[in-house]
Design a protein around this motif. Structure first.
Motif, PDB file in Angstrom:
ATOM      1  N   PRO B 170      39.399 103.245  65.234  1.00  0.00           N
ATOM      2  CA  PRO B 170      39.519 101.955  65.870  1.00  0.00           C
ATOM      3  C   PRO B 170      38.173 101.283  65.763  1.00  0.00           C
ATOM      4  CG  PRO B 170      39.570 103.687  67.330  1.00  0.00           C
ATOM      5  CD  PRO B 170      39.586 104.383  65.982  1.00  0.00           C
ATOM      6  N   ILE B 171      37.098 101.828  65.645  1.00  0.00           N
ATOM      7  CA  ILE B 171      35.865 101.388  65.810  1.00  0.00           C
ATOM      8  C   ILE B 171      35.313 100.887  64.414  1.00  0.00           C
ATOM      9  CG2 ILE B 171      33.720 101.890  66.763  1.00  0.00           C
ATOM     10  CD1 ILE B 171      34.374 104.272  67.892  1.00  0.00           C
ATOM     11  N   THR B 172      35.383 101.829  63.460  1.00  0.00           N
ATOM     12  CA  THR B 172      34.556 101.322  62.203  1.00  0.00           C
ATOM     13  C   THR B 172      35.515 100.872  61.127  1.00  0.00           C
ATOM     14  OG1 THR B 172      35.085 103.431  61.425  1.00  0.00           O
ATOM     15  CG2 THR B 172      32.933 102.896  62.394  1.00  0.00           C
ATOM     16  N   PRO B 510      27.207 111.822  61.169  1.00  0.00           N
ATOM     17  CA  PRO B 510      28.224 110.979  61.701  1.00  0.00           C
ATOM     18  C   PRO B 510      27.269 109.828  62.296  1.00  0.00           C
ATOM     19  CG  PRO B 510      27.135 112.884  63.275  1.00  0.00           C
ATOM     20  CD  PRO B 510      26.779 112.995  61.815  1.00  0.00           C
ATOM     21  N   ILE B 511      28.157 108.883  62.460  1.00  0.00           N
ATOM     22  CA  ILE B 511      27.556 107.459  62.611  1.00  0.00           C
ATOM     23  C   ILE B 511      26.829 107.371  63.749  1.00  0.00           C
ATOM     24  CG2 ILE B 511      28.145 105.092  62.931  1.00  0.00           C
ATOM     25  CD1 ILE B 511      30.902 105.679  61.330  1.00  0.00           C
ATOM     26  N   PRO B 512      25.419 107.007  63.579  1.00  0.00           N
ATOM     27  CA  PRO B 512      24.561 107.121  64.756  1.00  0.00           C
ATOM     28  C   PRO B 512      24.952 106.088  66.064  1.00  0.00           C
ATOM     29  CG  PRO B 512      23.648 106.081  62.897  1.00  0.00           C
ATOM     30  CD  PRO B 512      24.909 106.675  62.288  1.00  0.00           C
ATOM     31  N   ALA B 513      24.432 106.554  66.964  1.00  0.00           N
ATOM     32  CA  ALA B 513      25.000 105.777  68.247  1.00  0.00           C
ATOM     33  C   ALA B 513      24.636 104.353  68.284  1.00  0.00           C
ATOM     34  CB  ALA B 513      24.457 106.526  69.815  1.00  0.00           C
ATOM     35  N   GLU B 514      23.572 104.005  67.788  1.00  0.00           N
ATOM     36  CA  GLU B 514      23.162 102.678  67.691  1.00  0.00           C
ATOM     37  C   GLU B 514      24.118 101.750  66.693  1.00  0.00           C
ATOM     38  OE1 GLU B 514      19.830 104.661  65.625  1.00  0.00           O
ATOM     39  OE2 GLU B 514      21.084 104.933  67.191  1.00  0.00           O
ATOM     40  N   LYS B 515      24.395 102.643  65.594  1.00  0.00           N
ATOM     41  CA  LYS B 515      25.476 101.756  64.862  1.00  0.00           C
ATOM     42  C   LYS B 515      26.756 101.589  65.419  1.00  0.00           C
ATOM     43  CE  LYS B 515      23.256 100.903  60.718  1.00  0.00           C
ATOM     44  NZ  LYS B 515      23.077  99.349  60.302  1.00  0.00           N
ATOM     45  N   THR B 520      30.801  98.158  67.686  1.00  0.00           N
ATOM     46  CA  THR B 520      31.385  97.779  68.726  1.00  0.00           C
ATOM     47  C   THR B 520      31.189  96.182  69.264  1.00  0.00           C
ATOM     48  OG1 THR B 520      30.914  99.744  69.369  1.00  0.00           O
ATOM     49  CG2 THR B 520      32.623  99.044  70.568  1.00  0.00           C
ATOM     50  N   GLN B 521      30.087  95.572  69.141  1.00  0.00           N
ATOM     51  CA  GLN B 521      29.521  94.939  69.502  1.00  0.00           C
ATOM     52  C   GLN B 521      30.264  93.767  68.533  1.00  0.00           C
ATOM     53  OE1 GLN B 521      27.979  93.760  72.226  1.00  0.00           O
ATOM     54  NE2 GLN B 521      28.473  91.756  71.587  1.00  0.00           N
TER      55      GLN B 521
END
Lengths: 417, 726
Positions: B170-172, B510-515, B520-521
């Motif tokens: 759902p995110i990416t 895994p996709i890094p948190a900041e990415k 999400t933004q």
């Protein structure tokens, strides 16, 4: 004539790729293959039995390694090895007897004795008692005539006596092979008729108006129940569906088709229903030497429930399921983890297995073991094709079918050739 | 070959015999992409180990178990390696399963490959088309049967695509396998594929479908939760189609889309959805990671390490999904976590931690090392206190002590990482230098087929680059100390521009948190954009769905939209009638009254007048005058009765009080103007006045201001009458 090696490879491949599964099918296929191996094996003049044993062991070792979970394969290999040893023993004792009778001490007798260092004084004594086999507890207890083998071999022994000495050697080699193949044929016959043999005893165990509980599906159980039905017993069957493969559904269908009063319940309802049950009858994947059972998953729970309510827990197992090994860490080593897709649909849960976000390690694990180990203390009775036995009696039964030399199939020292 | 061809002719001529043709498969042992560079410069993708077994093993094992009898392996890049591998594999010796290799040196796409296979004339009937990096455990029987039945009924049904449900993240918006979102339109009853779109544009939230699709089909389902398994059951026509259309290169992008668009020939593609079985293709590093984990979790059963393990290196599955081969030297204090695979002959030093990783054969791992989520291939030496997180390490790599691999690193064959060196995230390191000039065609696997060995490949590349290998080598020596620490050997490939964005999408890490936060933004912004979009002027005149916003917000939005429509109309000189239409549609969608429309339009007009340049009150008044003159028709059309007119006056009051103080002194004049223009009738004004009689002082400000006008108005009728009389 198909090449033996290609056939061996084919079966190996099938076992490896899990294309044939289930102890009945694998046992049958193994026996048929081994019969072929024996018939194709060229026999030298000396060390005949040893040559056969080596050939069978070589194939057997590969077969067992191909799918170590199918214990029936190993059982059949050991059974065939045992047959070879037995036949060889009986032949040599007959020869010895013959030699003794004719009182000729030529070198052949010596070579024979060299051939078979296993030949013990006890065996000779047994031969002289004309039983030709080491006395089994079963023959002693039940006083059964030791089927076909005795008259057959003794008559062939008579034949040999009639034959000339020069022909003796070649005919003996041919006869060993011949006898072994005969015995293996019997074994194959036994495997395919084990259902009926077990089903014959049904009326002794199932009584009028009883409630029987079973889990999953087993052809042996089906035949057993139907045999009782045919004998005009009226009883009811509870079938636990046997998640995750739900083979209990199929069994219920079959039972209904044969006119049996059937109730289908969820596996989780077993404990709730067990108090109304008179007897639990289930099939098994393998019976270990200590009387423990490798059985379809869920049966340990059923056995515990049965014990709690003092309901007899009866396991039906053909003699090809008797395994001479002791279970060591059976939950792991004698188990097979199958695909999780039997539990849940991959597509529906694919978002739980997204490794792209988060820690990169899956949070959802789906474990789908095939078998349960039911310890011997939970089993009330085994019904095999030879009758009903206590778990504590299994080791003795095994001693009848297997020779202790064959327990380890891996040929560590790699002898011969 | 010749007799075979004759037999083939005979067979294909007789439809009765067609059923007896052994099932054939075309296996493309070349992905024709560059996703796995730099590794694929030295070894073909199909021979890369996936959980310690070359990918092609899985594909062949599946084909064999699915009942395929003849496989044609098409080799292009590194053809020699693939062929020699197959020559020594178990597959060559199996009865009822033949593996034939077809070699090509100049094929640059799947299209070329299929054209070549057609020329060879080896395929005689339906065949399975699969690439060598696909693995599955599905049963082909159903799909084949469906395909054959459809073909019998409709000779245009030439292809069956195997698809699987898989929810996109759902995110990416990308699937588990790291591929872009995929949209398909499928006829729910016939399962015919109607539309296929690989959504390459992540930010674009829209999807356009030819409306003919809706005309031609009574029902279609749109899916974005379906994953293409890249397993196709094709009829013979597919090959000839490729030959006819020599510009078809890519299987999906050109062939499938071409077929869907082209309605002259009327060829149809159908889908077959699998539910419980598994099928997936290794498309990129993330897919590699995901599929490895699926294998370890046994979704691909019976294609799992303990069943497939070759020869004598029997792998055993232990508790918690730990696969261990024989002859492992493991220190007592080493911690091997769950879901880990350790290959034969590997030694592991004390206090080393390995979790969620795959370690190949014959590796030497020192003590106090940490290996997390990584893929270590064969014969790798990892010295003490190294750290590997989410990295791929190819055969023969040496990591000197205390070196660190950050997430997403890929080390190609035989690279040496110097002591204490930290390889930055997502970097790719190879002994070969990065080819600077990219081929103009975007998707070419390294085409230098003659250079199968590392050395010749290396020189080959260098030759291409500089023409002087010696110079190149000296440069390499120079790089040694600078790029990979002391004693390191290899080049760090610079990330290509444009693909920087792709790095984290397609890496094993895994996709890094900041990415994630960033995405999400972006998605939230997108959502906002979408909701704004739906409030924006409905230029196409379509109905907007009912929004769940409460009535007050509705009114505000409505006003804004009307204003926007109006302004657009002014700027673009839209005819008044059209504006009326648009405002009407807005009115319907927001469930508003004519009065609201009038109010909103009046508001917009005033705004427009204000926006026009003015310095004096006079000028402002003139602006208003002009505007009202120009748009009186529009306003009038929403003033069918007195009530609406009163509403406009009230609105006007409101404007003067709240938003545009500038207008308040002009209230009377403008009211007069409106009266003059017959926009507002006398009765309305009188009613307004009487309505205001009981109101507060504050509310009566404008009534007072307009007192003179009202006075005049009261007297005016007589005048009018008088005039009329005259």
């Amino acid at each position: 004539m198909p090449d033996v090696q290609t056939l061996v490879n084919e079966l190996l491949f099938k076992l490896k790729k899990r294309k044939i599964e289930g102890s009945h099918a694998t046992a049958r296929q193994t026996a048929i293959l081994l019969r072929l191996v024996i018939s194709q094996q060229r026999i030298p003049y000396t060390h005949q039995a040893a040559a056969l044993i080596d050939a069978v062991k070589a194939v057997g070792e590969q077969l067992v390694a191909a799918n170590p979970v199918e214990l029936a394969v190993g059982n059949i290999v050991r059974r065939v090895l045992h047959i070879i040893r037995e036949e060889d023993l009986s032949l040599s004792t007959v020869a010895m007897v013959g030699l003794n009778v004719s009182a000729v001490s030529d070198d052949e007798g010596d070579t024979d004795q060299d051939d078979h260092p296993v030949l013990s004084a006890a065996a000779v004594a047994a031969a002289s008692r004309n039983t030709l086999r080491p006395p089994s507890l079963q023959t002693l207890l039940e006083d059964l005539p030791d089927s076909a083998a005795v008259p057959h071999t003794s008559s062939s022994g008579d034949d040999s006596e009639g034959k000339s000495k020069s022909a003796d050697k070649s005919s003996r080699s041919r006869r060993l092979k011949h006898d072994v193949i005969e015995a293996v044929n019997e074994l194959i016959e036994d495997i395919s008729t084990s259902h009926e043999q077990i089903a014959e005893q049904a009326v002794e165990h199932i009584h009028q108006n009883e409630v029987i509980l079973t889990l999953g599906s087993s052809r042996t159980v089906l035949e057993f129940l139907c045999a009782a039905k045919e004998k005009k017993r009226s009883f009811r069957v509870f079938v636990a569906e046997g998640a995750p493969r739900y083979q209990g559904h199929l069994l219920a269908k079959e039972l209904v088709a044969r006119g049996l009063q059937t109730t289908l319940i969820a596996d989780s309802a077993v404990f709730a229903m067990i108090s109304r049950v008179n007897m639990v009858i289930v099939g098994a994947h393998a019976v270990m030497a200590n009387g423990g059972v490798i059985a379809p998953v869920g049966l340990n729970m059923v056995a515990l429930a049965a014990q709690r309510h003092a309901v007899p827990f009866v396991v039906l197992a053909g003699s090809h399921k008797l395994c001479p090994l002791y279970p060591h860490n059976p939950e792991v080593l004698l188990n097979e983890l199958r695909s999780p897709s039997e539990l849940l649909d991959f597509g529906e849960f694919s978002d739980c297995m997204d490794f792209g976000s988060g820690m990169g390690s899956p949070l959802l694990h789906v474990v789908n073991p095939t078998f349960d180990y039911v310890p011997p203390k939970l089993v009330s009775l085994f019904i095999t094709d030879t009758g009903g036995h206590n778990p504590s009696y299994v080791y003795r039964l095994i001693a009848d079918y297997y020779s202790t030399d064959d327990l380890v199939l891996q040929r560590k020292p790699a002898p011969v050739n | 070959m010749a007799p075979k061809r004759i037999r083939a002719r005979a067979v294909s001529d007789d439809p009765e015999d067609l059923a007896r043709v052994p099932l054939q498969a075309v296996l493309l042992a070349d992905s024709f992409t560059t996703r796995f560079r730099p590794i694929t410069l030295e070894r073909p993708k199909v021979l890369l180990p996936l959980v310690n077994l070359p990918m092609i093993e899985y594909t062949l094992a599946w084909l064999e178990s699915a009942g395929v009898e003849e496989v044609f392996v098409f080799c292009c890049a590194h053809a020699k390696q693939v062929m020699s591998y197959l020559e020594n594999s178990q597959w060559k010796s199996l009865p009822k399963f033949s593996v034939t290799t077809i070699e090509s040196h100049n094929s640059i796409s799947a299209g070329d490959a299929l054209r070549l296979i057609y020329e060879r004339n080896v395929i005689h009937g339906d065949f399975v088309l699969i690439s060598g990096d696909t693995l599955s455990n599905m049963s082909l029987t159903r799909a084949l049967q469906e395909h054959k039945e459809r073909k019998k009924k409709d000779s245009n049904a030439i292809m069956t695509m195997v698809v699987q449900r898989s929810k996109p993240s759902p995110i990416t918006q990308q699937s588990r396998l790291g591929t872009d979102g995929l949209f398909m339109a499928i006829d729910p009853t016939t399962k015919q594929l109607l539309y296929y779109e690989e959504n390459t544009n992540h930010s674009k939230g829209t999807l356009s479908i030819d409306k003919m699709l809706l005309v031609d089909n009574t029902s279609i389902t749109l899916h974005n939760d379906i994953q293409d398994c890249y397993i196709d059951i094709c009829s013979l026509e597919v090959l000839s189609l490729f030959t006819d259309n020599f510009d078809y290169q890519h299987l999906r992008r050109h062939f499938v889309k071409g077929l869907l668009i082209d309605d002259i020939m009327g060829y149809k593609i159908f889908t077959h959805e699998i539910h419980s079985s598994y099928a997936a293709r290794v498309d990129n590093y993330r897919g590699y990671d995901t599929i490895s984990k699926d294998i370890i979790q046994r979704w691909t059963y019976p294609l799992v390490p303990d069943v497939l393990s070759l020869g004598n290196s029997a792998t055993k599955l232990e508790r918690q999904g730990m696969y261990r081969s024989s002859e492992i030297g493991q220190s007592r204090s080493a911690q091997i976590g769950p879901h880990t695979v350790i290959g034969t002959g590997t030694t592991i030093g004390s206090n080393t931690k390995i979790t969620n990783s795959v370690v190949g054969k014959g590796c030497t791992i020192g003590s106090n090392a940490v290996i997390e989520g990584s893929y270590v291939w064969d014969n790798v030496i990892i010295e003490d206190e190294c750290e590997l997180r989410h990295a791929i390490v190819c055969d023969g790599v040496v990591m000197k002590s205390r070196s660190v691999l950050k997430p997403g690193v890929v080390l190609s064959f035989k690279v040496v990482i110097g002591q204490n060196f930290v390889v930055p995230p997502y970097s790719k390191v190879s002994l070969l230098k990065q080819p600077t000039k990219q081929d103009s065609d975007e998707e070419l696997e390294y085409a230098d087929n003659n250079s199968d060995t590392l050395d010749s490949a290396a020189t080959g590349t260098m030759d291409k680059l500089n023409g002087d290998p010696l110079l190149e080598f000296s440069e390499m020596e120079h790089h040694v100390s600078s790029e990979l620490g002391y004693g390191g050997v290899g080049y760090i490939w610079s990330l290509c521009e444009g693909s920087h964005e792709e790095e984290w999408r397609h890496s094993v890490a895994p996709i890094p948190a900041e990415k994630l936060a960033e995405i999400t933004q972006v998605i939230e912004d997108d959502l906002e954009l979408v909701s704004q979009d739906s409030n924006a002027p409905a230029s196409s005149g379509e109905l907007k769905p009912d929004t769940q916003i409460n009535a007050e917000d509705d009114a505000v939005y409505f006003e804004k939209e009307v204003e926007a429509t109006f302004l657009r109309a002014v700027n673009e000189n839209v005819e008044v009638d059209h504006v009326i239409l648009e405002v009407n549609s807005l009115r319907l969608s927001y469930n508003m009254q004519a009065a609201d429309c009038a109010g909103a339009i009046f508001h917009s007009m005033m705004k427009l007048a204000l926006d026009a340049p003015h310095s004096m009150q006079n000028e402002l008044l003139r602006n208003v005058h002009n505007t009202v003159n120009a748009w009186q028709k529009l306003l009038k059309s929403y003033l069918p009765g007195k009530d609406e007119e009163i509403e406009v006056i009230l609105k006007f009051e409101e404007i003067c009080l709240e938003s545009v103080k500038e207008l308040s002194p002009l209230f009377t004049q403008i009211l007069h103007l409106l009266y003059d223009k017959d926009i507002i009738t006398e009765e309305a004004i009188e009613d307004w006045e009487s309505e205001k009689k009981d109101a507060d002082e504050a509310d009566r400000v404008f009534v007072k201001q307009a007192e003179i006008f009202l006075q005049w108005l009261r007297e005016a009728p007589e005048e009018d009458d008088e005039e009329d009389g005259e």
